[in-house]
Design a protein around this motif. Structure first.
Motif, mmCIF file in Angstrom:
data_model
loop_
_atom_site.group_PDB
_atom_site.id
_atom_site.type_symbol
_atom_site.label_atom_id
_atom_site.label_comp_id
_atom_site.label_asym_id
_atom_site.label_seq_id
_atom_site.Cartn_x
_atom_site.Cartn_y
_atom_site.Cartn_z
ATOM 1 N N SER A 40 70.706 -48.815 105.024
ATOM 2 C CA SER A 40 69.361 -48.411 104.580
ATOM 3 C C SER A 40 69.042 -48.926 103.182
ATOM 4 N N GLY A 41 69.622 -50.058 102.836
ATOM 5 C CA GLY A 41 69.314 -50.684 101.553
ATOM 6 C C GLY A 41 68.106 -51.585 101.662
ATOM 7 N N GLY A 42 67.592 -52.015 100.532
ATOM 8 C CA GLY A 42 66.432 -52.889 100.511
ATOM 9 C C GLY A 42 66.813 -54.330 100.233
ATOM 10 N N PRO A 43 65.843 -55.242 100.287
ATOM 11 C CA PRO A 43 66.132 -56.660 100.075
ATOM 12 C C PRO A 43 66.699 -56.955 98.692
ATOM 13 N N ARG A 44 66.362 -56.141 97.685
ATOM 14 C CA ARG A 44 66.896 -56.372 96.350
ATOM 15 C C ARG A 44 68.409 -56.168 96.301
ATOM 16 N N VAL A 45 68.905 -55.289 97.144
ATOM 17 C CA VAL A 45 70.353 -55.079 97.201
ATOM 18 C C VAL A 45 71.045 -56.370 97.657
ATOM 19 N N LEU A 46 70.496 -57.002 98.709
ATOM 20 C CA LEU A 46 71.055 -58.252 99.219
ATOM 21 C C LEU A 46 71.037 -59.333 98.148
ATOM 22 N N LEU A 47 69.914 -59.477 97.457
ATOM 23 C CA LEU A 47 69.809 -60.497 96.412
ATOM 24 C C LEU A 47 70.767 -60.202 95.258
ATOM 25 N N GLY A 48 70.896 -58.925 94.911
ATOM 26 C CA GLY A 48 71.762 -58.557 93.802
ATOM 27 C C GLY A 48 73.226 -58.846 94.079
ATOM 28 N N ILE A 49 73.619 -58.803 95.341
ATOM 29 C CA ILE A 49 75.013 -59.100 95.700
ATOM 30 C C ILE A 49 75.376 -60.532 95.321
ATOM 31 N N TYR A 50 74.419 -61.450 95.480
ATOM 32 C CA TYR A 50 74.726 -62.869 95.291
ATOM 33 C C TYR A 50 74.760 -63.311 93.829
ATOM 34 N N ILE A 51 74.094 -62.618 92.941
ATOM 35 C CA ILE A 51 74.011 -63.071 91.549
ATOM 36 C C ILE A 51 75.392 -63.233 90.906
ATOM 37 N N PRO A 52 76.301 -62.256 90.956
ATOM 38 C CA PRO A 52 77.621 -62.467 90.341
ATOM 39 C C PRO A 52 78.436 -63.554 91.031
ATOM 40 N N PHE A 53 78.274 -63.709 92.357
ATOM 41 C CA PHE A 53 79.019 -64.750 93.064
ATOM 42 C C PHE A 53 78.580 -66.152 92.626
ATOM 43 N N ILE A 54 77.315 -66.318 92.327
ATOM 44 C CA ILE A 54 76.831 -67.612 91.821
ATOM 45 C C ILE A 54 77.497 -67.940 90.492
ATOM 46 N N CYS A 63 58.630 -68.257 95.623
ATOM 47 C CA CYS A 63 60.041 -67.858 95.606
ATOM 48 C C CYS A 63 60.810 -68.486 96.767
ATOM 49 N N ALA A 64 60.176 -68.527 97.947
ATOM 50 C CA ALA A 64 60.826 -69.159 99.094
ATOM 51 C C ALA A 64 61.048 -70.643 98.848
ATOM 52 N N MET A 65 60.070 -71.283 98.200
ATOM 53 C CA MET A 65 60.215 -72.705 97.893
ATOM 54 C C MET A 65 61.318 -72.933 96.862
ATOM 55 N N LEU A 66 61.429 -72.047 95.884
ATOM 56 C CA LEU A 66 62.500 -72.167 94.883
ATOM 57 C C LEU A 66 63.876 -72.068 95.546
ATOM 58 N N ALA A 67 63.976 -71.257 96.586
ATOM 59 C CA ALA A 67 65.255 -71.112 97.288
ATOM 60 C C ALA A 67 65.708 -72.424 97.914
ATOM 61 N N SER A 73 74.733 -73.468 89.237
ATOM 62 C CA SER A 73 74.077 -72.559 88.286
ATOM 63 C C SER A 73 72.582 -72.431 88.570
ATOM 64 N N MET A 74 71.970 -73.491 89.107
ATOM 65 C CA MET A 74 70.540 -73.449 89.419
ATOM 66 C C MET A 74 70.195 -72.442 90.514
ATOM 67 N N LEU A 75 71.181 -72.012 91.277
ATOM 68 C CA LEU A 75 70.933 -71.027 92.332
ATOM 69 C C LEU A 75 70.504 -69.681 91.758
ATOM 70 N N LEU A 76 70.783 -69.469 90.484
ATOM 71 C CA LEU A 76 70.347 -68.222 89.850
ATOM 72 C C LEU A 76 68.818 -68.123 89.796
ATOM 73 N N ILE A 77 68.138 -69.263 89.693
ATOM 74 C CA ILE A 77 66.678 -69.244 89.527
ATOM 75 C C ILE A 77 65.979 -68.591 90.724
ATOM 76 N N PRO A 78 66.177 -69.079 91.946
ATOM 77 C CA PRO A 78 65.474 -68.440 93.074
ATOM 78 C C PRO A 78 65.973 -67.035 93.364
ATOM 79 N N THR A 79 67.256 -66.784 93.102
ATOM 80 C CA THR A 79 67.813 -65.468 93.413
ATOM 81 C C THR A 79 67.245 -64.400 92.485
ATOM 82 N N VAL A 80 67.233 -64.679 91.200
ATOM 83 C CA VAL A 80 66.696 -63.724 90.234
ATOM 84 C C VAL A 80 65.185 -63.565 90.419
ATOM 85 N N ALA A 81 64.487 -64.674 90.682
ATOM 86 C CA ALA A 81 63.031 -64.604 90.875
ATOM 87 C C ALA A 81 62.683 -63.714 92.066
#
Length: 461
Positions: free
Chosen positions: A193-207, A137-141, A112-120
């Motif tokens: 042609s997506g941005g980095p937020r798309v990549l991060l958003g993919i992982y939130i529901p999987f966490i 943010c990189a350190m939180l990851a 569940s803690m993986l949500l913190i760096p991903t959302v940030a």
């Protein structure tokens, strides 16, 4: 009518606690233990897999960060270095957490803690954000890197010694695959042609899904609860630190190269983000897939032997990389680099197999036998794995800092690879001297029929 089993099912109490666990008892293992162990292994791999993805996602994010972000190659290497550093350091408390809270309970928390760096990162990932914000943010990851330590410590306790190489290799390999999966996801996002937020958003529901599944299907072992003294004993054990050194050479290389490969291709060979992304996932993927093979080979032939010759091959691959770097040959450089990734994965499996074997050998040398010896080995090997994993991961920090300095000084990574070659040579010497060399005194002692005390022999670990 079939007679009832004489082996009881693992009794549990509230919170999915298993009171009795004896994997070395073959009857218990065949009738009840294996099914439970495999179920816990499956969901441990899931949680660790996503943890690795979040930990190493910055190796992909920096590829998205073009000139509009105002970052130099040195800035980017430092970002991924800080993610590596935090991921290494948190492995120590994550190891203790299994004994304090239980393996299942801590897996739920750590997932569940993986949500913190991903959302940030999702919130701040845009041009104009300060470098220090990206750094935080990189350190939180880095919390994603801690999942490995708690997962390996937990799964080590579930499996018998004869199956640890395979089980630990599968657990770690399944987690390691999180690296290329994140990179493949990044490739797909870049290609669309997506941005980095798309990549991060993919992982939130999987966490969220992984956290729920671990809560529903995993178990705690009462035998591990409150055994924080095992970690103190592991710290005092010299083999913990020797294996930490060797693990720097294998896993430190794997995670360090996973973070750096794309940046090296961009900086030294002028690859675009898309061109780099097409290649960077291949090495981590193959290195992850072969890790269980390294464990299996270690089960069959001895971890020390496989590790020794693996370092020879790693040194040879590194020498080829140095030649390719000096000749500016991208095909040779890429091929040798991917081969080196494969060898790091093989060595990851063989070194981790050595750990339980070493402590079991020490138990036998103390005169312990049967379940008493197995319990001693499980206790110390489980506690030491987190520490070894933490120190080993620091090798990834060293690799990224070495690349950063090499590019600042010479404009290429050649100097860094020369340093890595020397380190692999040192790892070869240590493996041979500690675990395979047989001094004359030991040979004479082992051949003396009057010698009653068991002799330490690490050649088969």
């Amino acid at each position: 009518m079939t007679a009832p089993s004489t082996v009881p099912a693992p009794p549990t109490r509230g919170g999915r606690w298993i009171e009795h666990w004896d994997p070395e008892d073959e009857t218990f293992w065949n009738e009840t233990g294996e099914k439970v162990a495999r179920r816990n292994l499956l969901f441990s791999v899931l949680s660790e897999h996503i943890g690795f993805s979040i930990w190493t996602v910055w190796s992909v994010l920096v590829l998205f960060m073009g000139p509009e972000y105002g970052l130099t190659p040195a800035d980017k290497f430092f970002l991924v270095s800080m993610a590596t550093l935090v991921g290494s350091l948190v492995r120590v408390p994550y190891t203790f957490a299994v004994a304090l809270f239980g393996g299942r309970n801590w897996t739920i928390v750590s997932a569940s803690m993986l949500l913190i760096p991903t959302v940030a990162a999702f919130i701040v990932m845009e041009p104009g954000t300060s470098y220090n914000t990206f750094l935080v943010c990189a350190m939180l990851a880095g919390v994603g890197g801690g999942n490995f330590a708690s997962s390996m410590t937990n799964i080590n306790a579930f499996f018998p010694l004869r199956k640890k190489g395979w089980a630990l290799g599968l657990n770690a390999g399944g987690g390691n695959i999180g690296v290329p999966v994140a990179q493949l996801a990044g490739l797909a996002v870049i290609g669309a042609s997506g941005g980095p937020r798309v990549l991060l958003g993919i992982y939130i529901p999987f966490i969220v899904i992984a956290t729920v599944l671990c809560a529903v299907y995993m178990d705690n072992l009462s035998t591990m609860k409150n055994d924080t003294g095992a970690a103190k004993d592991a710290v005092k054990e010299g083999h913990t630190w020797i294996m930490s050194f060797l693990y720097i050479g294998t896993f430190g290389s794997f995670i360090g190269y996973s973070f750096a490969f794309g940046l090296v291709l961009q900086t030294q060979f002028g690859r675009t983000p898309l061109q780099a992304a097409y290649v960077t996932f291949i090495g981590p993927l193959l290195g992850s897939l072969i890790r269980p093979v390294g464990g299996w080979l270690a089960d069959k032939y001895g971890g020390a032997k496989i590790t020794l010759w693996n370092y020879v091959a790693m040194a040879a691959a590194t020498a080829v990389i140095i030649v390719a770097s000096m000749q500016k040959s991208l095909p040779l450089f890429t091929t040798a680099f991917i081969a080196l990734f494969v060898l790091t994965g093989l060595g990851n499996g063989s070194t981790y197999k050595m750990i339980p074997g070493i402590f079991h050998a020490k138990a036998l040398a103390k005169g312990l036998q049967g379940e008493e010896a197995a319990a001693y080995g499980r206790r110390l090997s489980g506690a030491s794995m987190g520490l070894i994993g933490a120190v080993g991961a620091l090798g990834g920090l060293g690799i990224n800092l070495a690349f950063r300095q090499s590019f600042l000084s010479n404009g290429s990574g050649t100097g860094a690879f020369v340093v890595f070659l020397a380190f692999y040579a040192a790892c070869f010497v240590v493996t041979w001297a500690v675990y395979l060399r047989r001094p004359a005194s030991r040979i004479q002692a082992s051949s003396a029929t009057s010698e009653a005390k068991p002799q330490l022999n690490y050649a088969e670990v």
